[in-house]
Design an enzyme around this catalytic site. Structure first.
Site, short mmCIF file in Angstrom:
data_model
loop_
_atom_site.label_atom_id
_atom_site.label_comp_id
_atom_site.label_asym_id
_atom_site.label_seq_id
_atom_site.Cartn_x
_atom_site.Cartn_y
_atom_site.Cartn_z
N LYS A 107 0.85 -1.43 -0.01
CA LYS A 107 0.20 0.08 -0.34
C LYS A 107 0.68 1.36 -0.14
O LYS A 107 0.64 2.15 -0.29
CB LYS A 107 -0.92 -0.34 0.99
CG LYS A 107 -1.92 1.39 0.89
CD LYS A 107 -3.27 0.66 2.10
CE LYS A 107 -2.98 0.80 3.23
NZ LYS A 107 -3.47 2.37 4.16
N SER B 232 7.74 9.28 12.16
CA SER B 232 6.20 8.96 11.17
C SER B 232 6.52 9.49 9.82
O SER B 232 6.85 10.29 9.14
CB SER B 232 4.54 9.83 11.50
OG SER B 232 3.85 10.16 10.24
N ARG C 234 -9.60 12.10 12.48
CA ARG C 234 -7.34 11.23 12.70
C ARG C 234 -6.82 13.30 12.71
O ARG C 234 -6.76 14.21 11.96
CB ARG C 234 -6.90 10.76 11.45
CG ARG C 234 -7.90 9.76 11.27
CD ARG C 234 -7.57 9.05 10.22
NE ARG C 234 -5.72 8.35 10.77
CZ ARG C 234 -5.04 6.69 10.17
NH1 ARG C 234 -5.93 6.86 9.45
NH2 ARG C 234 -3.98 6.71 10.27
N ASP D 180 1.37 -1.12 11.62
CA ASP D 180 0.59 -1.77 11.85
C ASP D 180 0.30 -2.81 12.29
O ASP D 180 -1.27 -4.04 11.25
CB ASP D 180 0.13 -1.35 10.22
CG ASP D 180 -0.30 0.29 9.44
OD1 ASP D 180 -0.16 0.83 10.83
OD2 ASP D 180 0.69 -0.15 8.05
N ARG E 219 3.05 5.85 -3.62
CA ARG E 219 3.59 6.96 -3.52
C ARG E 219 4.33 7.63 -5.13
O ARG E 219 5.16 7.84 -5.57
CB ARG E 219 4.43 6.28 -2.72
CG ARG E 219 5.12 6.82 -1.19
CD ARG E 219 5.88 6.32 -0.58
NE ARG E 219 6.20 6.48 0.85
CZ ARG E 219 5.34 6.38 1.71
NH1 ARG E 219 4.30 5.47 1.33
NH2 ARG E 219 5.44 6.93 2.93
C1 S3P Z 1 2.45 4.47 6.35
C2 S3P Z 1 3.00 5.13 7.38
C3 S3P Z 1 2.22 4.73 9.03
C4 S3P Z 1 1.39 3.22 8.58
C5 S3P Z 1 1.03 4.19 7.76
C6 S3P Z 1 1.48 4.58 6.19
C7 S3P Z 1 3.51 5.66 4.91
O1 S3P Z 1 1.93 5.42 9.43
O2 S3P Z 1 0.87 3.22 9.75
O3 S3P Z 1 -0.26 2.58 7.41
O4 S3P Z 1 3.16 5.03 4.42
O5 S3P Z 1 4.07 5.99 5.23
P1 S3P Z 1 2.77 6.89 10.62
O6 S3P Z 1 3.45 7.18 9.78
O7 S3P Z 1 2.03 7.87 10.96
O8 S3P Z 1 4.11 6.21 11.37
#
Ligand code: S3P
Length: 448
Positions: A28, A175, A129, A330, A33
């Site tokens: 995903k 994050s 969120r 996750d 991206r």
């Molecule tokens: C993601 C980053 C994570 C993850 C999300 C996908 C990403 O979130 O939980 O499912 O693709 O950059 P956070 O950046 O909020 O930790």
């Protein structure tokens, strides 16, 4: 209910051993991206193995609304003709990201760095969120927040500057979404944009920016080299390219844990991305005694992938250190399910970020464990699960709160508990793993 469809309750019931092979859908994070960098580059990007889940389709629609040509050529095969940095146009309507936190936050970085105005919205989960963590650095880079809901939530409208201001930004929480939003805005800054993270998070944005022609330097820092400094040189020429999307380790996690807990199972999961910033769950399960073999390790689309042969295993409780959280952020709901079958106590430390996912995952997991007779406690930001090495009772109904991973984790639980487990709504599974049901059924899992 807060999505527009009627809720889809699903029930999982224990049955025979799981057997067979599967390839989980495309990752995903990489799929989002690919759409975004396809939009921002000149020329054609071809994507192979794209996750065709609702979240990514929302990002595809947003890329189109901002000016890209986005076409589906066949299953998982997509063509994007980008507009190049500076070529974006104002979208006509609202950019509705549905349930997609990643798509919306990364696209806020794009819009926030370009001279366009766009309104972001989403479903009831996305509207809860926190977006302030994205807006704060963007404002420093010159983005105007034209309007927002209380506390920096969607619906919100952003207007980007003619050129972004290059900044050095230390992320306040680990994050990848914050890091990525800043880097994407920094693409239109005359100079170097630097992101400093105390703990390394998934690095797909950095890798893909390089693939499309940007100059990105990454250095390790801090205790044991856990931190990262990422420096992006602004205003590159991004050129469309080919992207091969490996299978998503976060989706692989569900059949993987199912194979571990359903007695007698043996399942092979093919083509799973082994990026070390994503494999914390596998590390943890192996520490718990899981029989997981990594076979045919190879390169695919710039990532190491492997086939995982998983056999039902006796698990024991372990301590999961907080430093591992970014590499398995996750995967805690499904790890909690594995822990329920383990002998002894599993302590998952430092889970504060779980409170701001598609649901408050810490609370949702605890409620689901409780409904199914599984001993556990939340201590501050830690989740502690007690198992005795036998199958828990089950028999509960779990509230999923519009969260795909809560739905899948508790359906996996029900494949091995003494009584069936029901989730109140499986509709959101389509955001990340649209083929979850037929895939699990083909292995012999009883979910309906
Ligand atoms: C993601 C980053 C994570 C993850 C999300 C996908 C990403 O979130 O939980 O499912 O693709 O950059 P956070 O950046 O909020 O930790």
């Amino acid at each position: 209910m807060s999505h527009d469809l009627p809720p889809q309750p699903l029930t999982a019931t224990a049955g025979l051993a799981l057997q067979g092979a599967l390839r989980p859908p495309g990752d995903k994070s990489i799929s989002h991206r690919a759409m975004i960098l396809g939009l921002l580059s000149i020329g054609e990007t071809r994507v192979e193995g794209l996750l065709e889940g609702d979240d990514v389709l929302r990002t595809a629609a947003a890329a189109q609304a901002l000016g890209a040509t986005v076409e589906r050529l066949g299953e998982g095969q997509w063509r994007i003709v980008g507009v190049g940095l500076g070529g974006l146009s104002d979208p006509e309507g609202v950019l509705d990201f549905g349930n997609a936190g990643t798509g919306s936050r990364l696209m806020m970085g794009v819009v926030g760095g370009q001279p366009v105005t766009a309104t972001f919205d989403g479903d009831a989960s996305l509207r809860k969120r926190p977006m302030r963590r994205i807006l704060d650095p963007l404002v420093r880079m010159g983005t105007e927040v034209v309007s927002e809901e209380e506390g920096g939530r969607v619906p919100l409208t952003l207007r980007g500057p003619r050129e972004a201001i290059p900044v050095t930004y230390e992320t306040p929480v680990a994050s990848a979404q914050i890091k990525s939003a800043v880097l994407l805005a920094g693409l239109n800054a005359p100079g170097v944009t630097t992101v400093i993270e105390a703990a390394a998070t998934r690095d797909h944005t950095e890798r893909m920016l390089r693939l499309f022609g940007a100059h990105v330097e990454v250095t390790a820092h801090g205790p044991e080299g856990h931190g990262r400094t990422i420096a992006l040189t602004g205003q590159p020429t991004l050129r469309g390219t080919d992207v091969v999307v490996p299978a998503d380790p976060s989706s692989a996690a569900f059949p993987l844990v199912a194979a571990l807990i359903v007695p007698g199972s043996e399942v092979t999961i093919k083509g799973v991305m082994m990026n070390p910033l994503r494999t914390g769950l596998i590390t943890t399960l192996i520490e718990m005694g899981a029989d997981i073999e990594r076979l045919r390790e190879r390169e695919e689309g710039g990532e190491t992938v492997a086939d995982l042969r998983v056999r039902a295993s006796r698990l024991k409780g372990v301590d999961v250190p907080p430093e591992r959280a970014p590499a398995m952020i996750d995967e805690y709901p499904i790890l909690a399910v594995a822990a329920a079958f383990a002998d002894g106590t599993t302590r998952m430390n430092g889970l504060h970020e779980l409170r701001v996912k598609e649901s408050d995952r810490l609370a949702a997991v605890a409620d689901g464990l409780k409904a199914n007779g599984i001993a556990h406690v939340i201590e501050g930001d830690d989740l502690v699960v007690h198992g005795d090495g036998t199958a828990p009772k089950g028999g509960g109904t779990v509230a999923t709160h519009l969260d795909h991973r809560i739905a899948m984790a508790f359906l996996v639980l029900g494949l091995a508990t003494r009584e069936p487990v029901t989730v109140d709504d499986g509709a959101m599974i389509a955001t990340s793993f649209p083929s979850f049901l037929p895939t699990m059924q083909a292995l012999g899992g009883r979910i309906a």
